[in-house]
Every structure is written in structure tokens, then in C-alpha cells.
Design a protein around this motif. Sequence first.
Motif, PDB file in Angstrom:
ATOM      1  N   ASP A   1       6.659  -2.023  -9.159  1.00 25.80           N
ATOM      2  CA  ASP A   1       5.606  -2.062  -8.150  1.00 25.80           C
ATOM      3  C   ASP A   1       4.351  -1.434  -8.748  1.00 25.80           C
ATOM      4  O   ASP A   1       4.358  -0.257  -9.132  1.00 25.80           O
TER       5      ASP A   1
ATOM      6  N   TRP B   1       3.323   2.034  -7.998  1.00 26.52           N
ATOM      7  CA  TRP B   1       4.093   3.190  -8.473  1.00 26.52           C
ATOM      8  C   TRP B   1       3.254   4.021  -9.461  1.00 26.52           C
ATOM      9  O   TRP B   1       3.288   5.239  -9.444  1.00 26.52           O
TER      10      TRP B   1
ATOM     11  N   PRO C   1       1.592   4.331  -1.736  1.00 21.74           N
ATOM     12  CA  PRO C   1       2.875   4.471  -2.430  1.00 21.74           C
ATOM     13  C   PRO C   1       3.534   3.107  -2.679  1.00 21.74           C
ATOM     14  O   PRO C   1       3.156   2.109  -2.049  1.00 21.74           O
TER      15      PRO C   1
ATOM     16  N   THR D   1       5.686   1.059  -1.721  1.00 20.67           N
ATOM     17  CA  THR D   1       6.616   0.739  -0.634  1.00 20.67           C
ATOM     18  C   THR D   1       7.340  -0.588  -0.868  1.00 20.67           C
ATOM     19  O   THR D   1       8.501  -0.723  -0.511  1.00 20.67           O
TER      20      THR D   1
ATOM     21  N   LEU E   1      10.160   0.055  -3.272  1.00 23.61           N
ATOM     22  CA  LEU E   1      11.178   0.916  -2.648  1.00 23.61           C
ATOM     23  C   LEU E   1      11.978   0.141  -1.599  1.00 23.61           C
ATOM     24  O   LEU E   1      13.195   0.317  -1.476  1.00 23.61           O
ATOM     25  N   ALA E   2      11.302  -0.747  -0.876  1.00 28.82           N
ATOM     26  CA  ALA E   2      12.009  -1.548   0.137  1.00 28.82           C
ATOM     27  C   ALA E   2      13.038  -2.462  -0.527  1.00 28.82           C
ATOM     28  O   ALA E   2      14.163  -2.609  -0.043  1.00 28.82           O
TER      29      ALA E   2
ATOM     30  N   ILE F   1      12.061  -1.968   4.838  1.00 27.55           N
ATOM     31  CA  ILE F   1      10.723  -1.507   5.227  1.00 27.55           C
ATOM     32  C   ILE F   1      10.796  -0.164   5.939  1.00 27.55           C
ATOM     33  O   ILE F   1      10.012   0.748   5.660  1.00 27.55           O
TER      34      ILE F   1
ATOM     35  N   THR G   1      11.035   2.993   3.813  1.00 24.79           N
ATOM     36  CA  THR G   1       9.853   3.492   3.110  1.00 24.79           C
ATOM     37  C   THR G   1       9.051   4.467   3.964  1.00 24.79           C
ATOM     38  O   THR G   1       8.229   5.211   3.442  1.00 24.79           O
ATOM     39  N   ASP G   2       9.279   4.453   5.279  1.00 26.70           N
ATOM     40  CA  ASP G   2       8.598   5.427   6.147  1.00 26.70           C
ATOM     41  C   ASP G   2       9.156   6.828   5.961  1.00 26.70           C
ATOM     42  O   ASP G   2       8.494   7.808   6.289  1.00 26.70           O
TER      43      ASP G   2
ATOM     44  N   ASP H   1      10.664   9.100  -0.222  1.00 25.21           N
ATOM     45  CA  ASP H   1       9.714   9.057  -1.333  1.00 25.21           C
ATOM     46  C   ASP H   1      10.325   8.297  -2.505  1.00 25.21           C
ATOM     47  O   ASP H   1      11.456   8.573  -2.920  1.00 25.21           O
ATOM     48  N   ALA H   2       9.575   7.362  -3.050  1.00 25.94           N
ATOM     49  CA  ALA H   2      10.099   6.510  -4.122  1.00 25.94           C
ATOM     50  C   ALA H   2      10.508   7.323  -5.348  1.00 25.94           C
ATOM     51  O   ALA H   2      11.543   7.051  -5.971  1.00 25.94           O
TER      52      ALA H   2
END
Lengths: 386, 386
Positions: B210, B213, B225, B227, B230-231, B280, B283-284, B287-288
Motif C-alpha cells: 500500500d 504505508w 494510513p 488502510t 491492512l483491510a 474495512i 482498519t478503524d 494499526d498496520a
Amino acid sequence: MTAFLGTPSALGMSEDARFGLSRVVTLPGPFALDGGAVLAAVDIAYETYGTLNAERSNAVLICHALTGDHHVASDHPRTGKPGWWTRMVGPGQPVDPARHFIVCANVLGSCMGSSGPASVDPATGRPYAMRFPVITLRDMARAQALLMDHLGVRVLLAVVGGSMGGMQVLEWAATYPDRVRSAVVIASAARHSAQNIAFHEVGRQAIMADPNWREGEYYGPGDVPPTAGLAVARMAAHITYLSEAGLTEKFGRRLQARETKSFGFDADFQVESYLRHQGISFTDRFDANSYLYITRAMDYFDLAEEHGGRLANAFAGSATRFCLVSFDSDWLYPTSESRAIVHALNAAGAAASFVELSSPFGHDAFLLDVPELNRVVDGFLRAVAA
Amino acid sequence: MTAFLGTPSALGMSEDARFGLSRVVTLPGPFALDGGAVLAAVDIAYETYGTLNAERSNAVLICHALTGDHHVASDHPRTGKPGWWTRMVGPGQPVDPARHFIVCANVLGSCMGSSGPASVDPATGRPYAMRFPVITLRDMARAQALLMDHLGVRVLLAVVGGSMGGMQVLEWAATYPDRVRSAVVIASAARHSAQNIAFHEVGRQAIMADPNWREGEYYGPGDVPPTAGLAVARMAAHITYLSEAGLTEKFGRRLQARETKSFGFDADFQVESYLRHQGISFTDRFDANSYLYITRAMDYFDLAEEHGGRLANAFAGSATRFCLVSFDSDWLYPTSESRAIVHALNAAGAAASFVELSSPFGHDAFLLDVPELNRVVDGFLRAVAA
């Protein structure tokens, strides 16, 4: 219109079983698709080996898997790599150009010469990208049937395939029962399970999350394709092709050349390095949009649903002889999926033989050195031809 | 220095079992890590329930899994969601604040209040990001041991955890045998397999692919971030938490509200929509970079390797009583992994009970309503306390 790929050769069937004959044919439309769209014409890239006999009774269609191509038994013209199924197709193998007229076609939606999202839309002169219609496994089989018409083959001695290839075999048997004398379905399933769909969805989301994907519009000069997303998609899929035991045997927790952990984020473990390589090298040979379209076709595949919700209906009255093979370590399309097909064939009164083979290699076993697989397919095809 | 999260409260143990007491403690260093790095100090966020008795003999440490937090049995102070293991921990449950002094700490490397890559490096005044040292499961247990010192608890009645929590339990038993009267290891393993590593590597590559990142440097004002990556990582991991049968039962091939396929790339199937939502929403709350660090710690985990290559060595002379539970549909940490631990415990002469429970829920079963799991853990803990 016929274009040529690989070694150009005169029209007509090649006499050279070692190299095969690679071509692209444009099949005139209109070609109506399951999704309702109509293609004006479709290109199909294919390769043939051996010679169609005078009775036109020795044709065998080989169907490839998700990321495969038509170079089933000969070196890839660009990469020089050997054909992807030389263990099954070739001189002395169960499917043998000395006895069979062998055809392998790149599936509709792919990127190896057949029409797909990377192809130019004749209506606009630009690549289809995501304007290419969503296709189904049955659409793929329909395009192959048109190719068989073009080649003068009405009845196939056998349609043979593993994984998604097996799904096309099932579509052939269900859609053209009078054109298929026998069907060999290896490591496959009659529908995609929730878990199958889930893994594909991860891959699609990885591609679409790559900013270079740009809604599929990355074919222009200077455009960068979404290789990072496609590599991640391939990595996730690749795990499903191998068994846990196979991965453990091949890699275990062995470290790379350096002998201690890096306490960093480089590829410390051999399995990490292997997966990264699988992901990256895949992006050299495959188009991300095609990956979206073909995984979608597989996820949509549910042969029972196409036949009133009852799988046996797909085979009602069929005179085709079926051979099914599964592998005990295949968790992508496990034996239970093959067994469900056999039950349906039995319910339909169709002739079916089924064997579960033991292999440590997981789903990929159908492509690897499993002598028992060759014996099963060879025996079956000889019995059908006799 | 002690900071407070959630409901502030006086120092000392909470009498209110319903809400628990949530805090962050800064444990003074130097804190030496397995990788060779030294942290000057570590913050550990934790929550307690119940009261330490006069004999200090009723303390139970709950260890959380990869993406968990310390709010094991009380509402999350920010999201308001119930604790993540209220089925196991709480009034009337096997771990009960009426009888136990319960501690749950956010692991080192995480992002819920304990030190991790999102924390500010006191040496620079900026977030560590990828300058945070790579940690191990043993480092996590060491930090928890310091927390226990801080809380005045020398010997734990029990250390209890599922999944990565179970790995911490094993590290506790191996590293601090005289501080652990009993160990409950649920749906876990003594090392990460090649397949486990492979799935985590897919997730890490998805995050690092990503562009947001940015080598981990996304904590500044205005930074976005990673996201999307990470998702995707979460989606891939989530599939491994569920069984194929469970996915089929929950979703099968059912379509979303619209009744027919879209012949497009929206989420047609319920399982697609569910997975997208899982990715999704994750990601809230996570932290990645922490995801990178904790998956790395898990992949590095191999208890046998830390003890001369023989797992039994990790438990030599141990007086700890062990309870192991696996689930028959868990393919992430299958029963064979628990059995390997039991064999090692037997070889070491340690007291071990083991049961494989039947559940359709796959790995996630340890978090779900499995009454038999509660009976097993309750019986074990009561026997240990008696």
C-alpha cells in the motif's frame, strides 16, 4: 481472419507433435454471453498436437486452469518454459499426439491471446478494460465449442481438465452432451464454495486496492499495471494450491541462506521468499484485469444452479462416460466436492468412475508427478477409445 | 508514571467486577529484547477485575490474541463494545472476578496502549514506526511478568489464552515455571507452521504494497494510513479463522439483497460483503505497523527452537499443571499442534490434560459460545485452586 503466434506454420494440422501448432482464430459473432452481453466476435488462441483421423474420432480437448494457457505440451513461445502439462499430454503420455488430435485453447477472458479485458474493443479501438463483459464458465465452453466447429470436430473423444479446467469439462458435458464421449474431471468441483469465493475476493480486493489499477485503465503508454496488488492476490491463492503438509515438507521453518533471524521484515523464512517470488513472477505473465474476470467466472460457477438447483439434472440422459479424480490433500477442491459430482452422476444414471488419490502436494498434485494419476487417465481413455 | 485510560479510578484494585479498572503503567527499563535491542522503558496497558486475596494466590492472567486488547470482560471505553471474552471471563464464568484477581494486558508491540510502533520514541520525540525493535512472544511474556511484579503478584494461579494468547501462556510456563501454577492453552500451537507463516506474509506484503504505508511513516498530521492494505491483510487472515463448513453454513453461495448476480464486481455474494466489512472495520481499530510486528513475533515463535530444538526441554521439571484444548474444525492451529505439545509435556513428566472439542466454528471457536469449553476450563481451574 487468422493470426499466428509462436512458430508460424501452414494452415492445416501440424505433423510435429513436439512443437504443436499455435494460432489465434477470430470466431465470428454475435457471441451471446450468460450475463446478457453480446460480443461481436471472439478471438481464441489455441494450440494443436497430433492429427485428426479420417473418422474425426480422436480429438481430445484439454482445458486449462485459472492462470494457464494453450501451450499445454510445448515450450511457451515467449518464455521458453515447457508446456504446463507435459506429464499428461505428449508422446507416451495418456493424451498422446501419436493417437490423439489434441486441442488446448486459452479461455475467454484470459490474456494469452484469447479475447479478454486487455483486448481491443473493435467498437472503440481501445482496450475493453472493465468494459469487457463478465463471463461464465459456460461462456468459456461455448467459445471452445465454436473453435471445435472451426476445426471440423463435432464429437470429442474426451474433454480433460484439472481445477478450473475440470469445471469447463463439466460445462461441456452438461451443455453439449452429444459432443462429449468422455469427460475427465481432476481436482475440481461443480460449484465454488463460500471459502473458494472468499479467497478469490481477497485477491480481487488486493488488485483493486492497488492505486495503479485505476478502475482497470492501465493499458495506456506509460501506464504502470497494478503489479503489487496482483502479486498479493497470487500469494494468497498460491497457499490454497499447496497442502499444509506439503509446505511443511518443502519449507518447514527453514531460514534463508543467512542462518539466523534478521529481527527485521526481510524474507527470513524460505517460505516467505518462495511466496514473494511466486507473487512477483506471476505479474510478468498475467494481466490483473483477466485475474478479476476469471476468478469472477469461477465464483459464479454453480452447475446445479444452472440446472434447476439439482446437479443430477445437468447430466440427465447423458451418454458421456465420466472419470473423476481427487487428491486427499487438496483442501481447495476437496474430495467431498468430487464425491458430490459422482453422486449426481449416479442419480442421473451416467457412467462414472471415481478415485481419490493420495498425494502430499495438495491441489497442485494434478500438475505434478503423480504416476497413479497417469495410470488412471490412461486406462480410462484407452477404454473409451476401444 | 501511571496514565489512565477508560474510567479513571483510584489506585488500588477495583471492587467493581462489571467494569474493571483500565490503566497504563510505564515499567522502567532497561528492557532487553530477544532481538538484542533494549527499550528504555515500556508502557503496558492493562485491565483488572476482582480483588487480589490476602494470600495473593488467586491471580489469573488472560492473554489476548493477535488483534486483541486488555478489555477482556468489560466494554471497550471508546467503541462501547462488550469485552472480547465475556463468555470465559466475568461473573459466573470459569474466570470469575468473585473468586479471581483477573489481569489482562495489551501485548508489547500492539496499539491499544502498550508500547508499539505507534508509540513515541522518548529518544526522538517521534513515533517509533519501523524503528521499533522486532519483538518475540517471549518479550511479550517478559513485559507481562514485569507488570505482575508491579501488581505484587509473584505466582499466578493460572495463565489462560487462546490462539496467540496460548503461545504467551506457553512462554510463561517455559520462562517462569515457578510463577505459573496452571496453564490453559486453547486453539494454539508451540510454533508457527510454514502455512501459518505464509498467510501472515501475504498480510504483511499487502500492507507494505500500500503506497500509504510509506515504510511505516504515516503517523504525521495529514498522513493517511495504509488502510487498503491492512483491510486485505485482515480479509486473508479472517478466512483462516473460520472453517470451510462454518463459512458454508453461514453464507454458502447466498447472494446479497438483490436476488440475481450483477455480472459485475460489486459484492454479489454475502460472503464477499462480510469479508469486505471485516477488512474495512478492522482498519478503524488497528494499526498496520503493529500488525506487521505482531505477525512477525508469531512467525518467529518456535518454543522448541528456544530450548535446544526439543519441545520437552521447555517444560523440564515443570510443576505447572497444563490444560490444552483444540477444536476439530480449526485448520489454523489444528489438533495435531496441541497433541505435539501434550506429547512434549508427557515426555517432560508435566501434568497435562487435553481435549479436542467438536465445533463447526473453526479457529474462532475459542471466542464463541462453546459450552463444553467453559466446562473444561471451569473444572480445570477449580481443581487447580482446590
